[in-house]
Design an enzyme around this catalytic site. Sequence first.
Site, PDB file in Angstrom:
ATOM      1  N   HIS A 159       0.875  -1.190   0.000  1.00  0.00           N
ATOM      2  CA  HIS A 159       0.000   0.000   0.000  1.00  0.00           C
ATOM      3  C   HIS A 159       0.907   1.234   0.000  1.00  0.00           C
ATOM      4  CE1 HIS A 159      -3.500   2.370   0.603  1.00  0.00           C
ATOM      5  NE2 HIS A 159      -3.820   2.059   1.853  1.00  0.00           N
ATOM      6  N   HIS A 186      -2.019  -2.535  -9.729  1.00  0.00           N
ATOM      7  CA  HIS A 186      -3.036  -1.947  -8.848  1.00  0.00           C
ATOM      8  C   HIS A 186      -4.259  -2.849  -8.843  1.00  0.00           C
ATOM      9  CE1 HIS A 186      -5.826   0.908  -7.054  1.00  0.00           C
ATOM     10  NE2 HIS A 186      -4.742   1.484  -6.574  1.00  0.00           N
ATOM     11  N   ASP A 237       2.681   5.493  -6.943  1.00  0.00           N
ATOM     12  CA  ASP A 237       3.904   5.518  -6.150  1.00  0.00           C
ATOM     13  C   ASP A 237       5.165   5.382  -6.984  1.00  0.00           C
ATOM     14  OD1 ASP A 237       2.792   5.941  -3.677  1.00  0.00           O
ATOM     15  OD2 ASP A 237       2.280   3.829  -3.425  1.00  0.00           O
TER      16      ASP A 237
HETATM   17  N1  CMC Z   1       5.502  -7.077 -10.042  1.00  0.00           N
HETATM   18  C1  CMC Z   1       5.429  -8.304 -10.581  1.00  0.00           C
HETATM   19  N2  CMC Z   1       4.306  -9.028 -10.659  1.00  0.00           N
HETATM   20  C2  CMC Z   1       3.185  -8.487 -10.159  1.00  0.00           C
HETATM   21  C3  CMC Z   1       3.171  -7.206  -9.578  1.00  0.00           C
HETATM   22  C4  CMC Z   1       4.390  -6.502  -9.543  1.00  0.00           C
HETATM   23  N3  CMC Z   1       4.434  -5.269  -8.990  1.00  0.00           N
HETATM   24  N4  CMC Z   1       1.927  -6.908  -9.165  1.00  0.00           N
HETATM   25  C5  CMC Z   1       1.169  -7.962  -9.463  1.00  0.00           C
HETATM   26  N5  CMC Z   1       1.927  -8.921 -10.065  1.00  0.00           N
HETATM   27  C6  CMC Z   1       1.441 -10.208 -10.623  1.00  0.00           C
HETATM   28  C7  CMC Z   1       1.152 -11.197  -9.533  1.00  0.00           C
HETATM   29  O1  CMC Z   1       2.277 -12.002  -9.243  1.00  0.00           O
HETATM   30  C8  CMC Z   1       0.021 -11.984 -10.148  1.00  0.00           C
HETATM   31  O2  CMC Z   1       0.559 -12.858 -11.116  1.00  0.00           O
HETATM   32  P1  CMC Z   1      -0.143 -14.303 -11.372  1.00  0.00           P
HETATM   33  O3  CMC Z   1      -1.516 -13.987 -11.903  1.00  0.00           O
HETATM   34  O4  CMC Z   1       0.753 -14.973 -12.373  1.00  0.00           O
HETATM   35  O5  CMC Z   1      -0.176 -15.015 -10.053  1.00  0.00           O
HETATM   36  C9  CMC Z   1      -0.770 -10.938 -10.908  1.00  0.00           C
HETATM   37  O6  CMC Z   1       0.188  -9.925 -11.258  1.00  0.00           O
HETATM   38  C10 CMC Z   1      -1.906 -10.305 -10.113  1.00  0.00           C
HETATM   39  O7  CMC Z   1      -1.360  -9.832  -8.885  1.00  0.00           O
HETATM   40  P2  CMC Z   1      -2.170  -9.795  -7.515  1.00  0.00           P
HETATM   41  O8  CMC Z   1      -1.180  -9.774  -6.397  1.00  0.00           O
HETATM   42  O9  CMC Z   1      -3.202 -10.866  -7.507  1.00  0.00           O
HETATM   43  O10 CMC Z   1      -2.911  -8.389  -7.633  1.00  0.00           O
HETATM   44  P3  CMC Z   1      -3.567  -7.592  -6.449  1.00  0.00           P
HETATM   45  O11 CMC Z   1      -4.663  -6.792  -7.034  1.00  0.00           O
HETATM   46  O12 CMC Z   1      -3.909  -8.485  -5.307  1.00  0.00           O
HETATM   47  O13 CMC Z   1      -2.375  -6.623  -5.931  1.00  0.00           O
HETATM   48  C11 CMC Z   1      -0.897  -4.807  -5.716  1.00  0.00           C
HETATM   49  C12 CMC Z   1      -2.251  -5.288  -6.269  1.00  0.00           C
HETATM   50  C13 CMC Z   1      -0.825  -3.289  -5.879  1.00  0.00           C
HETATM   51  C14 CMC Z   1      -0.801  -5.131  -4.209  1.00  0.00           C
HETATM   52  C15 CMC Z   1       0.250  -5.504  -6.496  1.00  0.00           C
HETATM   53  O14 CMC Z   1       0.175  -5.156  -7.864  1.00  0.00           O
HETATM   54  C16 CMC Z   1       1.623  -5.168  -5.931  1.00  0.00           C
HETATM   55  O15 CMC Z   1       2.078  -5.843  -4.998  1.00  0.00           O
HETATM   56  N6  CMC Z   1       2.304  -4.103  -6.463  1.00  0.00           N
HETATM   57  C17 CMC Z   1       3.568  -3.668  -5.922  1.00  0.00           C
HETATM   58  C18 CMC Z   1       3.348  -2.796  -4.698  1.00  0.00           C
HETATM   59  C19 CMC Z   1       2.808  -1.406  -5.045  1.00  0.00           C
HETATM   60  O16 CMC Z   1       3.301  -0.738  -5.938  1.00  0.00           O
HETATM   61  N7  CMC Z   1       1.799  -0.969  -4.267  1.00  0.00           N
HETATM   62  C20 CMC Z   1       1.208   0.374  -4.429  1.00  0.00           C
HETATM   63  C21 CMC Z   1      -0.223   0.324  -4.891  1.00  0.00           C
HETATM   64  S1  CMC Z   1      -0.827   1.918  -5.431  1.00  0.00           S
HETATM   65  C22 CMC Z   1      -0.814   2.912  -4.048  1.00  0.00           C
HETATM   66  C23 CMC Z   1      -1.596   2.423  -2.879  1.00  0.00           C
HETATM   67  O17 CMC Z   1      -2.686   1.881  -3.043  1.00  0.00           O
HETATM   68  O18 CMC Z   1      -1.118   2.586  -1.775  1.00  0.00           O
END
Ligand code: CMC
Length: 430
Positions: free
Chosen positions: A267, A308, A365
Amino acid sequence: MSDKTVLITDSASAKTSTLPLVSGNMGEPAVDIGKLHKDLGYFTFDPGFVSTASTRSAITFIDGDKGVLLYRGYPIEQLAKQSSFLEVAYLLINGELPTSAQFGAFEDEVTHHTMMQESLKNFLHGFHYDAHPMAMLCGAVASLSAFYHDTLDISDPEQRRLAAIRLIAKVPTIAAAAYRYSIDWPIRYPRNNLEYCTRFLHMMFEVPSEPLQLNPVVAKALDLLFILHADHEQNASTSTVRLVGSTGANPYACVAAGIAALWGPAHGGANEAVLKMLADIGDAKNVGKAVEKAKDKNSGFRLMGFGHRVYKNFDPRATIIRETCHQVLAALGVNDPLLDVALELEQVALKDPYFIERKLYPNVDFYSGIIYKALKIPTEMFTVMFAIARTAGWVAHWLEQHQDKDTKIGRPRQIYTGATTRDYTPITKR
Ligand code: CMC
């Protein structure tokens, strides 16, 4: 409530449940599953609330496919260009843009609540010298409930309103104090003749021995970042504020819980993590290796600032920040090699099928950390900056929740996976 329904049939018992659809003014409708358990004896299972609307809200609207973000109906692009953070805070809380007189009164009230009590200052001094400023902010904001008993009766709308003002006013003061404490500099008091962001920058950077020469570009950039971070509907920290709020907890405890949720790297902690990641990559020529590592599920490494839960096309805040990043660095004459790494990383990832298929784009971010760095905000303070801005959204949601007659204590159920019923064995027989 719409007159459309969804019919669910249990194939085992042939029993049915007719569930109403709930629609808002924009966005997709939701199935109201309230009577599903009564009708069929089933709960729903949705880890991470991927398909669950937890509340009605009139504050912020997101269309993740189209990359739309509206605060109270106003597009984020227009607010970013024409508004100010404090005006946006007023808008989020009150629902309408203020007149000049309303804004003047609001600004005056916020300004006159920026001081923190000396005993709160002493409380901050109790932290270890190397405490992370998010730890200090979280603890100090929770402690406000011990200082302001006149805002703890949450059944009183005026006390709720005053608590919201206090939080917007005091969080920057506490945040700056936490930073000054961490570098062993004397804490600066808020100056009422300055506007919100400039006042915060003075508390951060002014030394007692000489006046601070502040480039106006810095306050303007900070104000823009605060607008972009001010609210984002039911994100993890806002949902946390609402969940804690649903128990009747006081506003300071609720916002402290929101700060704790924001701290996580998935987050608000991502902005700090992005800068660390870019520094680790070190050079644009190493970007390919980092992208390969992010694609390897066994590496445990993700591209921070990418992806996201809601935006599956682009994050409109990232588009604005990307443009601002170039402008701010040029205006301040900063030549940051990390920007080159970030640009290369963005290019490589956006062309990579792994990121394309999963609809992973730079989020808010990805570039905010580079701007904060150019503004000389230390890395450990990045998530604190996010918290200052998001306080406006948190209090707006908390206020809305307490006006919503449908609010009840948040209490999800579970699918139990532990041991089935068994008899206790005395320790001598185990
Ligand atoms: N790098 C590599 N792979 C990723 C990433 C990433 N940053 N984000 C998602 N994936 C992959 C993940 O491994 C999964 O792959 P698969 O379908 O093969 O298993 C797929 O994409 C879907 O990911 P998810 O974890 O199910 O998606 P989610 O909606 O639960 O998570 C997220 C969203 C923002 C937590 C995630 O994209 C992430 O961890 N990003 C990096 C951290 C980040 O930048 N966070 C800031 C978010 S914006 C500001 C805020 O809200 O605070």
